[in-house]
Design a protein around this motif. Structure first.
Motif, PDB file in Angstrom:
ATOM      1  N   ARG A  77     -14.483 -45.979  73.236  1.00  0.00           N
ATOM      2  CA  ARG A  77     -15.084 -44.860  72.573  1.00  0.00           C
ATOM      3  C   ARG A  77     -14.656 -43.698  71.490  1.00  0.00           C
ATOM      4  NH1 ARG A  77     -17.225 -48.400  68.031  1.00  0.00           N
ATOM      5  NH2 ARG A  77     -17.460 -50.700  69.493  1.00  0.00           N
ATOM      6  N   ASP A  78     -15.074 -42.882  73.311  1.00  0.00           N
ATOM      7  CA  ASP A  78     -14.291 -41.784  72.884  1.00  0.00           C
ATOM      8  C   ASP A  78     -13.169 -41.227  72.308  1.00  0.00           C
ATOM      9  OD1 ASP A  78     -14.878 -38.629  73.946  1.00  0.00           O
ATOM     10  OD2 ASP A  78     -13.594 -38.340  74.986  1.00  0.00           O
ATOM     11  N   HIS A  79     -12.131 -42.243  73.006  1.00  0.00           N
ATOM     12  CA  HIS A  79     -10.816 -42.163  72.758  1.00  0.00           C
ATOM     13  C   HIS A  79     -10.788 -41.674  70.899  1.00  0.00           C
ATOM     14  CE1 HIS A  79      -9.764 -43.211  76.949  1.00  0.00           C
ATOM     15  NE2 HIS A  79      -9.191 -42.473  76.670  1.00  0.00           N
ATOM     16  N   VAL A  80     -11.189 -42.888  70.414  1.00  0.00           N
ATOM     17  CA  VAL A  80     -11.365 -43.575  69.253  1.00  0.00           C
ATOM     18  C   VAL A  80     -11.977 -42.220  68.521  1.00  0.00           C
ATOM     19  CG1 VAL A  80     -12.382 -44.885  67.633  1.00  0.00           C
ATOM     20  CG2 VAL A  80     -11.497 -45.733  69.414  1.00  0.00           C
ATOM     21  N   ALA A  81     -13.166 -41.507  69.268  1.00  0.00           N
ATOM     22  CA  ALA A  81     -13.588 -40.665  68.191  1.00  0.00           C
ATOM     23  C   ALA A  81     -12.401 -39.013  67.963  1.00  0.00           C
ATOM     24  CB  ALA A  81     -14.779 -39.721  68.921  1.00  0.00           C
ATOM     25  N   ARG A  82     -11.262 -38.868  69.357  1.00  0.00           N
ATOM     26  CA  ARG A  82     -11.048 -38.279  69.545  1.00  0.00           C
ATOM     27  C   ARG A  82      -9.548 -38.452  68.504  1.00  0.00           C
ATOM     28  NH1 ARG A  82      -9.211 -37.186  75.977  1.00  0.00           N
ATOM     29  NH2 ARG A  82      -7.514 -36.071  74.354  1.00  0.00           N
ATOM     30  N   LEU A  83      -9.699 -39.388  68.802  1.00  0.00           N
ATOM     31  CA  LEU A  83      -8.066 -40.209  67.314  1.00  0.00           C
ATOM     32  C   LEU A  83      -8.471 -39.603  65.696  1.00  0.00           C
ATOM     33  CD1 LEU A  83      -5.463 -40.792  66.401  1.00  0.00           C
ATOM     34  CD2 LEU A  83      -6.923 -43.240  66.107  1.00  0.00           C
ATOM     35  N   ASP A  84     -10.088 -40.016  65.112  1.00  0.00           N
ATOM     36  CA  ASP A  84     -11.118 -39.754  64.371  1.00  0.00           C
ATOM     37  C   ASP A  84     -10.770 -38.279  63.671  1.00  0.00           C
ATOM     38  OD1 ASP A  84     -11.679 -40.445  62.174  1.00  0.00           O
ATOM     39  OD2 ASP A  84     -13.837 -39.972  62.993  1.00  0.00           O
ATOM     40  N   ARG A  85     -11.595 -37.261  65.143  1.00  0.00           N
ATOM     41  CA  ARG A  85     -11.594 -35.849  64.833  1.00  0.00           C
ATOM     42  C   ARG A  85      -9.612 -35.315  64.274  1.00  0.00           C
ATOM     43  NH1 ARG A  85     -14.791 -36.299  69.178  1.00  0.00           N
ATOM     44  NH2 ARG A  85     -13.281 -35.406  70.708  1.00  0.00           N
ATOM     45  N   LEU A 110     -11.422 -50.243  64.420  1.00  0.00           N
ATOM     46  CA  LEU A 110     -12.467 -49.592  64.678  1.00  0.00           C
ATOM     47  C   LEU A 110     -12.951 -48.342  63.725  1.00  0.00           C
ATOM     48  CD1 LEU A 110     -12.968 -49.109  67.984  1.00  0.00           C
ATOM     49  CD2 LEU A 110     -14.732 -50.925  66.812  1.00  0.00           C
ATOM     50  N   LEU A 111     -11.739 -47.638  63.321  1.00  0.00           N
ATOM     51  CA  LEU A 111     -12.457 -46.612  62.633  1.00  0.00           C
ATOM     52  C   LEU A 111     -12.511 -47.316  61.357  1.00  0.00           C
ATOM     53  CD1 LEU A 111      -9.845 -43.584  63.255  1.00  0.00           C
ATOM     54  CD2 LEU A 111     -12.738 -43.599  63.564  1.00  0.00           C
ATOM     55  N   ASP A 112     -11.650 -48.883  60.569  1.00  0.00           N
ATOM     56  CA  ASP A 112     -11.526 -48.574  59.020  1.00  0.00           C
ATOM     57  C   ASP A 112     -13.063 -49.063  58.936  1.00  0.00           C
ATOM     58  OD1 ASP A 112      -8.901 -48.404  58.545  1.00  0.00           O
ATOM     59  OD2 ASP A 112      -7.876 -50.379  59.030  1.00  0.00           O
ATOM     60  N   ILE A 113     -13.498 -49.855  60.505  1.00  0.00           N
ATOM     61  CA  ILE A 113     -15.215 -50.767  60.609  1.00  0.00           C
ATOM     62  C   ILE A 113     -15.589 -49.573  59.811  1.00  0.00           C
ATOM     63  CG2 ILE A 113     -16.768 -52.161  60.830  1.00  0.00           C
ATOM     64  CD1 ILE A 113     -14.091 -53.846  62.165  1.00  0.00           C
ATOM     65  N   ALA A 114     -16.011 -48.440  60.515  1.00  0.00           N
ATOM     66  CA  ALA A 114     -16.688 -47.546  60.334  1.00  0.00           C
ATOM     67  C   ALA A 114     -16.315 -46.908  59.121  1.00  0.00           C
ATOM     68  CB  ALA A 114     -16.588 -46.335  61.022  1.00  0.00           C
ATOM     69  N   ALA A 115     -15.225 -47.180  58.074  1.00  0.00           N
ATOM     70  CA  ALA A 115     -15.272 -46.002  57.079  1.00  0.00           C
ATOM     71  C   ALA A 115     -15.899 -47.791  55.987  1.00  0.00           C
ATOM     72  CB  ALA A 115     -13.919 -45.588  57.055  1.00  0.00           C
ATOM     73  N   GLY A 116     -16.223 -48.096  56.476  1.00  0.00           N
ATOM     74  CA  GLY A 116     -16.749 -49.917  55.295  1.00  0.00           C
ATOM     75  C   GLY A 116     -15.867 -50.725  55.102  1.00  0.00           C
ATOM     76  N   MET A 117     -14.889 -50.485  55.777  1.00  0.00           N
ATOM     77  CA  MET A 117     -13.970 -51.452  54.476  1.00  0.00           C
ATOM     78  C   MET A 117     -14.408 -52.957  56.240  1.00  0.00           C
ATOM     79  SD  MET A 117     -10.219 -52.879  55.881  1.00  0.00           S
ATOM     80  CE  MET A 117      -9.028 -50.873  55.559  1.00  0.00           C
ATOM     81  N   ALA A 118     -14.148 -54.028  55.340  1.00  0.00           N
ATOM     82  CA  ALA A 118     -15.159 -55.455  55.608  1.00  0.00           C
ATOM     83  C   ALA A 118     -14.794 -56.365  56.705  1.00  0.00           C
ATOM     84  CB  ALA A 118     -14.584 -56.200  54.430  1.00  0.00           C
TER      85      ALA A 118
END
Length: 149
Positions: A77-85, A110-118
């Motif tokens: 999840r840290d890798h995902v957070a780094r991509l998001d940043r 994961l980013l799409d779901i976190a942004a509210g995508m179904a």
């Protein structure tokens, strides 16, 4: 200029971000020609298909570069957070790639779901490239763990 759709697993997301698998030596110039201003690479530098001196090749075309090396057998999840940043900080348009576009598509799921995508829509976008959640390939196991709630 049209998207270079012959780059491995090329995709253009509705938000304008482009994604793909590996880049070849001529691809930095092609990315610059379609307006890409920043590239984020999730692959490891020592992968046999990695573009040698990618940062320098992109810099020669005026493209910024962020490298977030994600071991295929140990995504976090840290890798995902780094991509998001990195996406938030990059001057776009942005292109995100790895070797097959598998890391990238899973992280965007994961980013799409976190942004509210179904979830079904996010899953369909990911599955257009690969679906580790239904894969029997043993290499998908760490990805199933990462993507499961």
């Amino acid at each position: 200029m049209a998207d270079p759709a012959d780059i491995r697993n090329w995709r253009r997301r509705p938000d304008g971000i482009t994604t793909s698998g590996k880049l070849e030596p001529g691809d930095p110039a092609r990315l610059a020609a379609i307006g890409v201003r920043h590239v984020i690479n999730l692959a490891l530098d020592d992968h046999p298909e990695a573009l040698a001196d990618e940062a320098a090749a992109l810099a020669a075309e005026g493209i910024g570069y962020t490298h977030i090396p994600v071991p295929f057998d140990a995504p976090t999840r840290d890798h995902v957070a780094r991509l998001d940043r990195a996406l938030a900080e990059a001057e776009g348009p942005v292109h995100v790639h790895c070797i097959m576009n598998w890391r990238v598509s899973a992280f965007f799921y994961l980013l799409d779901i976190a942004a509210g995508m179904a979830e079904p829509e996010a899953r369909a976008r990911m599955a257009a490239i690969w679906d580790p959640l239904t894969s029997d390939d043993p290499r998908a196991a760490p990805w199933k763990a990462l993507l499961s709630p």
